[in-house]
Design a protein around this motif. Structure first.
Motif, PDB file in Angstrom:
ATOM      1  N   UNK A  17     -14.009  31.379  23.540  1.00  0.00           N
ATOM      2  CA  UNK A  17     -12.978  31.329  22.494  1.00  0.00           C
ATOM      3  C   UNK A  17     -13.628  31.164  21.128  1.00  0.00           C
ATOM      4  N   UNK A  18     -12.985  31.758  20.103  1.00  0.00           N
ATOM      5  CA  UNK A  18     -13.483  31.688  18.734  1.00  0.00           C
ATOM      6  C   UNK A  18     -12.605  30.807  17.857  1.00  0.00           C
ATOM      7  N   UNK A  19     -11.587  30.220  18.453  1.00  0.00           N
ATOM      8  CA  UNK A  19     -10.691  29.312  17.748  1.00  0.00           C
ATOM      9  C   UNK A  19      -9.817  28.597  18.762  1.00  0.00           C
ATOM     10  N   UNK A  20      -9.197  27.488  18.335  1.00  0.00           N
ATOM     11  CA  UNK A  20      -8.379  26.684  19.252  1.00  0.00           C
ATOM     12  C   UNK A  20      -7.114  26.206  18.552  1.00  0.00           C
ATOM     13  N   UNK A  75     -13.077  14.453  21.246  1.00  0.00           N
ATOM     14  CA  UNK A  75     -13.674  15.794  21.200  1.00  0.00           C
ATOM     15  C   UNK A  75     -13.815  16.329  19.779  1.00  0.00           C
ATOM     16  N   UNK A  76     -13.022  15.802  18.843  1.00  0.00           N
ATOM     17  CA  UNK A  76     -12.889  16.475  17.548  1.00  0.00           C
ATOM     18  C   UNK A  76     -13.175  15.605  16.324  1.00  0.00           C
ATOM     19  N   UNK A 113     -18.646  18.134  14.802  1.00  0.00           N
ATOM     20  CA  UNK A 113     -17.389  18.839  14.996  1.00  0.00           C
ATOM     21  C   UNK A 113     -17.640  20.118  15.787  1.00  0.00           C
ATOM     22  N   UNK A 114     -16.564  20.644  16.348  1.00  0.00           N
ATOM     23  CA  UNK A 114     -16.660  21.934  17.029  1.00  0.00           C
ATOM     24  C   UNK A 114     -17.008  23.020  16.007  1.00  0.00           C
ATOM     25  N   UNK A 115     -17.716  24.029  16.474  1.00  0.00           N
ATOM     26  CA  UNK A 115     -18.134  25.105  15.574  1.00  0.00           C
ATOM     27  C   UNK A 115     -16.980  26.052  15.241  1.00  0.00           C
ATOM     28  N   UNK A 116     -15.989  26.138  16.126  1.00  0.00           N
ATOM     29  CA  UNK A 116     -14.881  27.065  15.891  1.00  0.00           C
ATOM     30  C   UNK A 116     -13.732  26.351  15.161  1.00  0.00           C
ATOM     31  N   UNK A 117     -12.873  27.110  14.463  1.00  0.00           N
ATOM     32  CA  UNK A 117     -11.739  26.504  13.750  1.00  0.00           C
ATOM     33  C   UNK A 117     -10.664  26.008  14.720  1.00  0.00           C
TER      34      UNK A 117
END
Length: 489
Positions: free
Chosen positions: A254-257, A278-279, A306-310
């Motif tokens: 996935x590239x975003x969540x 997680x965030x 932080x997560x790399x994806x938005x």
């Protein structure tokens, strides 16, 4: 009063005062009853401060004694027999009522069993979280895929009657016991929706409600894979299931969540804590707790990056309690929150057993956002306010007498908004049944294998409501979701 009844009264008063007396030092306990002229006892009360404490404790005891006096008066003088257990439970409920806190409640043994069922794998009922607001039973949120959702019930709906019986004056537990019931049985709820002046009666067939809380999916938009995790409540296993779903989505690339807590009434504080780890980076608190003495305690995660994806969060009026903790933490950490202002519940409760199978669920502290804001009765405002299409907020269709040309009624206005929302042009939505509305009804009837009379009878009304529910569930019509997808990329 016989010995058994006297014993019950003594046990009641002991149960009520024992918890507070137990923490006093010995001299205070023994001088609670009355003042003594005994020189030895008087010598134990050596200062004015000690004397003042004893006087305060005497007054406290006399206050509890007044409860026992009231019990005796009722038991001896009331013209009908009264169950002793009802008097005791009534006294407990009365004390909680004086707190004016809808979230502090007494649950008898039967209510405790129902509550325990609701957090297990499944239970039977209509599938809606409710609370007491301004003396009215109010839906916080229907559970995803439940009979309540299928019947068109929405957050903030007021339940006025159950099977024609008014809920006015009933406590929340008693009201819930009337709403719940065995799978396959039908209950008629009379509800009042915000913005409407006329209540409507909604039949709901009770069913087995599975307590599933995590619904993950992958949606590809413009060639980008977006993970969507809907959290319907925060139960005991929710955090573990969320983490498993998140790991699986990440393996899919996935590239975003999008984290969707719309219609989520809340649940366990510990569950949302584990998800936020997680965030939220370790140098930022994800929630603040304010205790009774005013002390504020910040909670931090161990996350270093932080997560790399938005990531974006979806909220609405049905997002309450633990959902608001998540939304507030994510918002103040810089993530976009999209949708509507949340419910506004800024307190945390603890359930305490009373020894006979009953419980008291009582508010123990406030929770504050990481920046120290208390959102109670205010809610968490999104960073981007997005309203759903108007037909999302229509009331369930109720047709006592058929609607036809030249009639004017608020319920017709509701139907016109439904027709417009699913692609039929009624010409107007003010409640006047015009010729163009009649033509729109005929077109709807023709396309749904109904007798095309242009008159809205019960059959047409039911079919129209089902089509609206289907349209609400169609992600293409979900403006909040679409806006979140646009915001990510």
């Amino acid at each position: 009063m016989d010995v058994k009844k006297r014993y019950l009264v003594v046990m009641v008063i002991l149960a009520m005062v024992f918890g507070s007396i137990l923490t006093y030092v010995g001299v205070e306990v023994f001088n609670i009853g009355q003042a003594s002229n005994n020189d030895e006892e008087q010598s134990l009360i050596s200062t004015d401060e000690d004397k003042q404490k004893v006087l305060e404790e005497q007054n406290e005891f006399n206050g509890f004694a007044k409860v026992v006096q009231a019990y005796n008066i009722i038991e001896k003088n009331y013209f009908e027999d009264v169950e002793q257990s009802k008097l005791v439970e009534g006294a407990i409920q009365g004390m909680l009522d004086t707190l004016e806190d809808p979230h502090s409640v007494y649950m008898n043994k039967e209510m405790v069993e129902q509550f325990n069922q609701s957090i297990e794998s499944s239970f039977e009922g209509i599938g809606a979280e409710v609370s007491m607001e301004d003396g009215q039973v109010t839906i916080v949120a229907p559970i995803k895929g439940s009979p309540a959702e299928d019947a068109g019930l929405r957050p903030k709906d007021k339940i006025l009657e159950v099977d024609g019986e008014s809920l006015e004056g009933l406590d929340l537990n008693t009201a819930v016991s009337k709403i719940r019931g065995e799978k396959g049985t039908e209950v008629e709820l009379t509800i009042l929706r915000a913005g409407s002046s006329d209540p409507v009666t909604v039949p709901v067939v009770r069913d087995e409600i599975p307590v599933e809380t995590i619904y993950p999916e992958v949606k590809t938009v413009d060639g980008k894979k977006t993970g969507i995790i809907q959290i319907t409540s925060f139960s005991q296993n929710t955090a573990d299931e969320f983490n498993e779903a998140l790991a699986d989505l990440e393996e899919q690339g996935i590239e975003g969540l999008i984290i969707d807590v719309r219609g989520n009434p809340g649940g366990l504080f510990t569950s949302v804590e584990k998800i936020l780890e997680n965030f939220i980076p370790e140098d930022q608190p994800y929630v603040m707790i304010q205790e009774k003495n005013g002390e504020k305690i910040r909670y931090y995660s161990g996350t270093k990056e932080k997560k790399e994806y938005p990531i974006a969060v979806l909220t609405n009026q049905g997002s309450a309690s633990a959902s608001e903790i998540l939304a507030a933490a994510m918002k103040e950490a810089g993530y976009p929150v999209i949708g509507q202002t949340t419910y506004g519940k800024g307190t945390v409760q603890k359930t305490i057993q009373m020894g006979d199978g009953s419980n008291i669920k009582i508010t123990i502290y406030r929770w504050l956002t990481p920046d120290g804001k208390w959102i109670n009765e205010k809610g968490v405002k999104p960073t981007m306010e997005v309203e759903q299409p108007e037909f999302f907020y229509t009331s369930p269709v109720e047709v006592e007498e058929p609607f036809e040309y030249n009639m004017n009624d608020e319920k017709i206005a509701n139907v016109q908004k439904m027709l417009e929302g699913i692609g039929y042009d009624p010409g107007r939505t003010d409640g006047y049944f015009s010729k163009q509305t009649e033509e729109a009804v005929q077109a709807f009837q023709q396309e749904n294998d109904l007798n095309a009379t242009g008159v809205i009878n019960e059959e047409t009304g039911q079919k129209l409501q089902q089509k609206v529910i289907d349209a609400v569930r169609n992600q293409k019509n979900d403006k909040q979701l679409q806006e979140a997808l646009n915001e990510l990329y």
